[in-house]
Design an enzyme around this catalytic site. Structure first.
Site, short mmCIF file in Angstrom:
data_model
loop_
_atom_site.label_atom_id
_atom_site.label_comp_id
_atom_site.label_asym_id
_atom_site.label_seq_id
_atom_site.Cartn_x
_atom_site.Cartn_y
_atom_site.Cartn_z
N GLU A 462 -54.21 -40.17 99.46
CA GLU A 462 -54.78 -39.65 98.21
C GLU A 462 -54.15 -40.32 97.00
O GLU A 462 -54.82 -40.54 95.99
CB GLU A 462 -54.64 -38.12 98.14
N HIS A 465 -56.01 -43.48 96.27
CA HIS A 465 -57.21 -43.24 95.45
C HIS A 465 -56.79 -43.05 93.98
O HIS A 465 -57.46 -43.53 93.07
CB HIS A 465 -57.93 -41.97 95.90
ZN LIG Z 1 -60.07 -41.16 101.10
#
Ligand SMILES: [Zn+2]
Length: 671
Positions: A462, A465
Site C-alpha cells: 500500500e 501505491h
Molecule cells: Zn494494490
C-alpha cells in the site's frame, strides 16, 4: 449553520475539518456538490463560443472541485469507519452518483465539443500532456457510447442497464450461497486444527446460531480448514460446497446469468465497432491485445504446470504413507502441502511475530523511501476521522511534497482488506495542489502491535501505491498518480514489496519487541524462502482462471460458458488435483461488474513487471542503486497516466519486461 464540508478548509495543508463534520452534513453536501457539478458541466456544454482546449477540456478538469472534496471525505469514512447512517447514505447515494457520472459521459453536447477539438487536435498547439488528456477524454466518451445515435444509442443504454442489474444479481446469488451453507463440527472433528482455526470455527458457529463450531464458505475459514483438517471426508464435503457456489440450481444459480452477461458484453463491443469484448476492454490497457495476454500467460503456465505436476507426485506419496489409496484430489492438495511446508520450512509464526512490530515496519517503509527518493517524514498532529489514524508531512530538501495518513488497525466499522486512496490528487491546474494520501489496513491491535510477514508485505504494498500518488508530478489531476491502465497500476505497489525482502532492511528494522535484538539469520533465511512455497499450485489455479476469463471474451460469446470452461481447461491439461482459483459461477471479478472482465490477467502482468523492474536494481548494483531509483521516479512514479504505460516502462528499463524474473521469484525455474 454552514456545512463544514462545503466551507473553505483552512487548516494546515487544507485537510478536511474532520473534527467539525457530523454525519448529517453528508446528504446536503452530496446534493449540493452534484448540483454545482451539473451547473458547471451545463455551462461548458452550452458555451456559445466555439470549443477551445481551455473552454472545454481544461474547464472539465477544473469542474467538480466541490464534488472531489465531498466524495473524498465521504468515501474515506464510509470505507474506513462506517456506521448505520453512513451505510444508509451509501445505499442512497451510490445509484445517484452513478447516474450523475454516466449522465456526464453520455452528454451529447459536451461530446460534440470534445469531438470537434479531437478532429482539429494537430492545429491546437497542445503540449504532449494536453494532447494526452484530450485523447483520453475523447476516448472515454466514445467508449461510453456518446457517439452512437438513434436505435444504437437506445440499445446501448438498455445493454448497460441490463448488465448492471445482472451483475448485482450475480453478486447477491453468490452471497446467498455463501451465507446459507455451513457444516457443523463435533468436538472430535476439531482434532488437528490449530487454535486460530478452532476459534474462528466457534465464532462462525455463534454467528450462524449453530450448537457448536462450524465451517463456512468464507475463504478465511475454509482455506485453513482444508489445510489442517486430517478428516478427508469433511475436507471433501467442504470443498465440494465451496466450489459449488453459484451452481446449486434453483434461484441463486449463476450459470445462466454468466451466459447472458457474456452475450450482452459481446453485443456492446460490436455496437462500438470492436471485434470482441476483449478487444474493446484491452484497448486501454498496457497489454492492448488478447494475443499479448495469452502469450504472457502461456509463458508462465508451462513451467507452473510442470512444477505442479512434480509437486502432485510428492503429495500423492505423502498421502500413500497415510494409507490413502486412489488419486490425489483437490480437497487433499492443501492438506498435504501444509504438511510438507511444515517439514521443509518449519517457520514458527509465534516466534517470528515479535520481530515484526508495526511501528518499526512503518519506519522501514519510510527509510526505504528516504534512501531511494530522499523523502522525509515528520509526524503531524491534526484532527482526523478516527483516533487510530496517524499523519505525517512528507518533504524533500525542505519542500512540501504531500501529507501521508496511515489508518492501520482493524475495527468493526472498517471494511476488510487494505487499500490506498488519494483524498486529494496531485495537480498544477487550475492551481498547484499537493496530494493527501491515505493507506488503510486491517492489522490486529496490540501493545506493541505485531504483524505477520504477510501483513508487513501488505504495508509495503500500500505504501508503494502511496508513493505513486505522492511523487506524481503532472499538470492535470485526471491523469495524476495512480490514474493509469489497470494492468500497470499494481507495478509500483508490487515493486515496493521487494524492498521488504532486502536482507539489510529486515536486519535493521525487524527487531524483537522485548529484547530489541535483530532477527536471527536462520529465521531471516526461512522467512524469505517460505515466501515462494507451493507456487506451482498457486500459479496454476490463478493462470487457469485468467485464461478462461480471456477465452470467454474473445470472439463470439459462448452459449454455454460451463462447457467452454471445461474445454479450455482440457486444452491446457489442467492438473487433476487443482481447481480454478475462481470458477465461472462464482467468478465475481469477471461477472459482478466490469472491472476485471477480460482483465483477471492483470495481477500477473503487473507481477511480471515488478519482478523485472526489481531485477533492474539488482543488475545495476543493488536494491538502493541511486540511478535506478531516479529512473523509477522520473519514468514511472511521477508520470501518472501522462504517457502510454508501455512507453513509461521502456523509458525506465530500456526494454519490455520478460518473464524470467517472475519465474525465478516464484521458484518455478532455478534462480
Ligand atoms: Zn494494490
Amino acid at each position: 449553520m454552514t456545512n463544514p464540508i462545503l466551507s473553505a478548509w483552512t487548516s494546515a495543508f487544507e485537510i478536511a475539518p474532520f473534527d467539525t463534520i457530523s454525519d448529517t452534513d453528508f446528504a446536503p453536501a452530496l446534493d449540493a456538490a452534484m448540483q454545482a457539478h451539473n451547473a458547471e458541466i451545463g455551462a461548458i456544454a452550452s458555451n456559445p463560443e466555439a470549443p477551445t482546449f481551455a473552454n472545454t477540456v481544461e474547464a472539465l478538469e477544473a469542474a467538480g472541485e466541490m464534488m472531489d472534496k465531498v466524495l473524498s471525505v465521504f468515501f474515506t469514512v464510509a470505507g474506513a469507519d462506517s456506521n448505520p447512517l453512513r451505510e444508509e447514505l451509501q445505499r442512497e447515494f451510490s445509484p445517484k452518483l452513478a447516474a450523475h457520472f454516466s449522465g456526464i459521459s453520455s452528454n451529447k453536447a459536451l461530446f460534440q465539443r470534445v469531438a470537434d477539438l479531437w478532429a482539429r487536435k494537430d492545429e491546437l498547439g497542445l503540449t504532449d500532456e494536453q494532447a494526452r488528456v484530450l485523447m483520453l477524454s475523447h476516448r472515454g466518451f466514445v467508449r461510453a457510447g456518446a457517439a452512437l445515435e438513434g436505435n444504437e444509442d437506445t440499445r446501448m443504454q438498455e445493454i448497460k442497464a441490463r448488465l448492471a442489474s445482472l451483475g448485482t444479481s450475480f453478486t447477491q446469488n453468490l452471497l446467498a450461497d455463501e451465507r446459507d451453507w455451513f457444516m457443523e463440527l463435533s468436538e472430535d472433528d476439531l482434532q488437528g486444527l490449530p487454535g486460530f482455526v478452532v476459534n474462528s470455527a466457534r465464532a462462525a458457529g455463534e454467528e450462524k446460531g449453530a450448537k457448536g463450531p462450524v465451517v463456512t464458505l468464507s475463504r478465511s475459514l475454509i482455506v485453513p480448514f482444508l489445510q489442517f483438517s486430517p478428516r478427508r471426508d469433511l475436507r471433501q464435503k467442504a470443498y465440494r460446497a465451496w466450489t459449488a457456489r453459484g451452481a446449486n440450481g434453483g434461484e441463486t444459480d449463476n450459470r445462466e446469468i454468466a451466459a447472458q452477461i457474456l452475450q450482452l458484453r459481446q453485443e456492446r463491443a460490436k455496437l462500438l465497432g470492436y471485434e470482441s469484448f476483449a478487444d474493446f476492454k484491452l484497448e486501454t490497457e498496457m497489454a492492448r491485445t488478447p494475443d499479448r495476454v495469452r502469450d504472457l500467460l502461456m509463458q508462465v503456465w508451462e513451467p507452473a504446470k510442470t512444477r505442479a505436476n512434480a509437486d502432485a507426485e510428492i503429495l500423492t506419496q505423502m498421502m500413500r504413507n497415510d494409507g490413502v489409496n486412489g488419486p490425489l484430489e483437490a480437497w487433499d492438495w492443501r492438506y498435504y502441502a501444509e504438511k510438507r511446508r511444515k517439514a521443509e520450512h518449519d517457520l514458527d509464526e509465534a516466534a517470528l511475530k515479535p520481530y515484526l512490530q508495526l511501528d518499526r515496519m512503518i519506519e522501514a517503509s519510510f527509510a526505504c523511501a528516504n534512501r531511494l527518493f530522499g523523502l522525509e517524514f515528520k509526524q503531524l498532529d491534526i484532527p482526523l476521522y478516527h483516533p487510530d489514524c496517524r499523519a505525517w508531512e512528507v518533504t524533500r530538501n525542505g519542500q512540501h511534497i504531500a501529507v501521508f495518513i496511515g489508518d492501520y488497525f482493524a475495527r468493526g466499522s472498517k471494511r476488510s482488506g487494505a487499500w490506498c486512496s488519494a483524498m486529494r490528487g496531485q495537480a498544477k491546474f487550475p492551481k498547484v495542489q499537493a496530494p493527501v494520501v491515505i493507506n488503510v489496513c486491517n492489522f490486529a491491535k496490540g501493545d506493541p502491535a505485531l504483524l505477520s510477514y504477510d501483513d508487513a508485505r501488505t504495508l509495503f504494498h500500500e505504501f508503494g501505491h502511496a508513493l505513486h500518488q505522492m511523487l506524481s508530478n503532472v499538470t492535470y489531476e485526471s491523469i495524476s498518480g495512480t490514474s493509469v491502465a489497470r494492468d500497470f497500476v499494481e507495478l509500483p505497489s508490487q515493486l515496493y514489496e521487494h524492498w521488504l525482502e532486502v536482507p539489510e532492511v529486515l536486519a535493521e528494522f525487524a527487531t524483537h519487541a522485548e529484547t530489541g535484538a535483530p532477527m536471527p539469520q536462520e529465521m531471516l533465511k526461512k522467512v524469505l524462502k517460505a515466501a515462494n512455497f507451493d507456487q506451482g499450485f498457486q500459479t496454476v489455479e490463478y493462470v487457469a482462471s485468467a485464461l478462461v476469463d480471456l477465452a470467454f471474451h474473445e470472439g463470439a460469446a459462448p452459449d454455454e460458458p460451463m462447457a467452454r470452461q471445461a474445454e479450455v481447461l482440457a486444452d491446457l491439461g489442467m492438473p487433476a488435483a487443482i481447481g480454478m482459483r475462481h470458477a465461472t459461477p462464482h467468478f465475481a471479478h469477471v461477472f459482478a461488474g466490469d472491472g476485471y472482465s477480460a482483465g483477471y490477467y492483470s495481477y500477473m502482468w503487473s507481477e511480471v513487471m515488478d519482478a523485472d523492474a526489481f531485477a533492474a536494481f539488482e543488475e545495476a548494483g543493488g536494491a538502493f542503486d541511486s540511478e535506478r531509483a531516479k529512473a523509477l521516479e522520473e519514468n514511472i512514479l511521477s508520470t501518472g497516466g501522462s504517457r502510454e504505460a508501455e512507453e513509461l516502462y521502456l523509458a525506465f528499463r530500456g526494454r519490455l519486461p520478460g518473464v524470467e524474473a517472475l519465474l525465478k521469484g516464484r521458484g518455478l525455474i532455478a534462480a
